[in-house]
Write an enzyme that holds these catalytic residues in place. Structure first.
Site, PDB file in Angstrom:
ATOM      1  N   HIS A  45       1.687   4.473  -2.979  1.00  0.00           N
ATOM      2  CA  HIS A  45       1.479   5.784  -2.785  1.00  0.00           C
ATOM      3  C   HIS A  45       3.032   6.397  -3.575  1.00  0.00           C
ATOM      4  O   HIS A  45       2.810   7.215  -4.064  1.00  0.00           O
ATOM      5  CB  HIS A  45       1.624   6.151  -1.399  1.00  0.00           C
ATOM      6  CG  HIS A  45       0.262   6.084  -0.773  1.00  0.00           C
ATOM      7  ND1 HIS A  45      -0.870   6.734  -1.327  1.00  0.00           N
ATOM      8  CD2 HIS A  45      -0.117   5.596   0.486  1.00  0.00           C
ATOM      9  CE1 HIS A  45      -1.781   6.519  -0.577  1.00  0.00           C
ATOM     10  NE2 HIS A  45      -1.334   5.861   0.396  1.00  0.00           N
ATOM     11  N   GLU A  70      -6.120   6.929  -1.520  1.00  0.00           N
ATOM     12  CA  GLU A  70      -6.207   5.711  -0.466  1.00  0.00           C
ATOM     13  C   GLU A  70      -6.849   4.651  -1.211  1.00  0.00           C
ATOM     14  O   GLU A  70      -6.190   3.582  -1.140  1.00  0.00           O
ATOM     15  CB  GLU A  70      -7.006   6.126   0.839  1.00  0.00           C
ATOM     16  CG  GLU A  70      -6.111   7.169   1.798  1.00  0.00           C
ATOM     17  CD  GLU A  70      -4.844   6.745   2.006  1.00  0.00           C
ATOM     18  OE1 GLU A  70      -4.564   5.503   2.258  1.00  0.00           O
ATOM     19  OE2 GLU A  70      -3.909   7.330   2.162  1.00  0.00           O
ATOM     20  N   HIS A 125       0.896  -1.208  -0.023  1.00  0.00           N
ATOM     21  CA  HIS A 125      -0.047   0.141  -0.180  1.00  0.00           C
ATOM     22  C   HIS A 125       0.869   1.499  -0.073  1.00  0.00           C
ATOM     23  O   HIS A 125       0.793   2.066  -0.857  1.00  0.00           O
ATOM     24  CB  HIS A 125      -0.996   0.103   1.152  1.00  0.00           C
ATOM     25  CG  HIS A 125      -1.571   1.430   1.430  1.00  0.00           C
ATOM     26  ND1 HIS A 125      -3.146   1.142   1.082  1.00  0.00           N
ATOM     27  CD2 HIS A 125      -1.229   2.375   1.986  1.00  0.00           C
ATOM     28  CE1 HIS A 125      -3.502   2.661   1.499  1.00  0.00           C
ATOM     29  NE2 HIS A 125      -2.457   3.215   1.847  1.00  0.00           N
ATOM     30  N   GLU A 126       1.940   1.364   0.749  1.00  0.00           N
ATOM     31  CA  GLU A 126       2.742   2.614   1.076  1.00  0.00           C
ATOM     32  C   GLU A 126       3.370   2.558  -0.269  1.00  0.00           C
ATOM     33  O   GLU A 126       3.981   3.788  -0.755  1.00  0.00           O
ATOM     34  CB  GLU A 126       3.547   2.405   2.267  1.00  0.00           C
ATOM     35  CG  GLU A 126       2.784   2.378   3.596  1.00  0.00           C
ATOM     36  CD  GLU A 126       1.817   3.536   3.727  1.00  0.00           C
ATOM     37  OE1 GLU A 126       2.027   4.394   2.879  1.00  0.00           O
ATOM     38  OE2 GLU A 126       0.924   3.257   4.529  1.00  0.00           O
TER      39      GLU A 126
END
Length: 257
Positions: free
Chosen positions: A88, A169, A84-85
């Protein structure tokens, strides 16, 4: 982004088993994401579950995770959080957020210039056109429109930035599912993080570290979200930087048993 916290950088071949596991997972997901640079990895000593990514470019990127979260997650859940990070970072969300902030401030500055230009420039125009009622009416309409815009624009830009944050997100969650080829680990990680925030002691733990406001939008879970007190109606995340847990799980196609 790290200021106000007690942290340490995790280096390769760390003697601490937890640190080594975190570094190995980040390295694995970095390879899975086909990224050119390994981000710096930090472990934050904090009694709450959260993680975030930062950095203007992939080369200068960093990922941080709290010890409490790293210890609570299974290996595949930790992989999903790191994915997930990394998403980003891959999507350059930090650069996009900075660009939107600068753009919003420039827009507000331009509106202020227009406001004062109409306010002080219009009075002289009104004296020259004192016999022209139509000209005076147009100036009055313009002045009122600029006044309304000056007060409404900050609200509009704030709502747009919150909407953008929630959208990023969703995309980061989707990126985690893509890299993991499974929506289960990301969903379980989010449920663990959300569940931990139901504890009133967690709010106190956040207060023990400064500059939390700076990290809020970058966290994987918003500690100030209206969802902390439990799920509310679906529109409750309208003023939040993150979608509600329910919406995030639905967007991933995960169905709770």
């Amino acid at each position: 982004m790290l200021s106000g916290t007690q942290y340490k950088e995790i280096l390769p071949n760390s003697s601490d088993s937890l640190s080594q596991r975190i570094y190995n997972v980040v390295e694995e997901m970095k390879l899975a994401a086909n990224m050119s640079y390994m981000p710096k990895v930090y472990l934050i000593e904090a009694n709450y579950m959260n993680a975030f990514a930062s950095g203007y470019s992939e080369k200068s990127a960093m990922i941080a995770i709290t010890r409490t979260l790293a210890e609570a997650l299974s290996r595949d859940e930790l992989q999903a959080v790191m994915a997930h990070e990394l998403t980003h970072i891959r999507h350059q969300d930090i650069k996009l957020n900075l660009f939107t902030i600068v753009l919003a401030n420039m827009l507000m500055f331009m509106v202020d210039i227009l406001f004062y230009s109409v306010l002080f420039g219009g009075s002289g125009q009104n004296r020259r056109d004192s016999r022209n009622n139509n000209g005076n009416n147009i100036m009055m309409i313009i002045f009122i429109a600029v006044m309304v815009l000056r007060f409404v624009l900050p609200l509009i830009t704030s709502m747009m930035m919150l909407f953008l944050s929630r959208t990023r997100e969703y995309m980061a969650d989707a990126g985690a599912v893509e890299l993991m080829r499974d929506n289960g680990p990301m969903a379980r990680a989010l449920m663990k993080i959300s569940g931990s925030h139901q504890d009133p002691a967690v709010a106190q733990a956040y207060k023990q570290t400064s500059n939390e406001r700076l990290r809020r939008a970058s966290y994987i879970f918003d500690p100030n979200s209206a969802q902390l007190a439990g799920e509310r109606k679906d529109s409750s995340d309208f003023f939040s930087t993150h979608p509600s847990l329910k919406k995030r799980l639905a967007a991933m196609g995960f169905k709770q048993k």
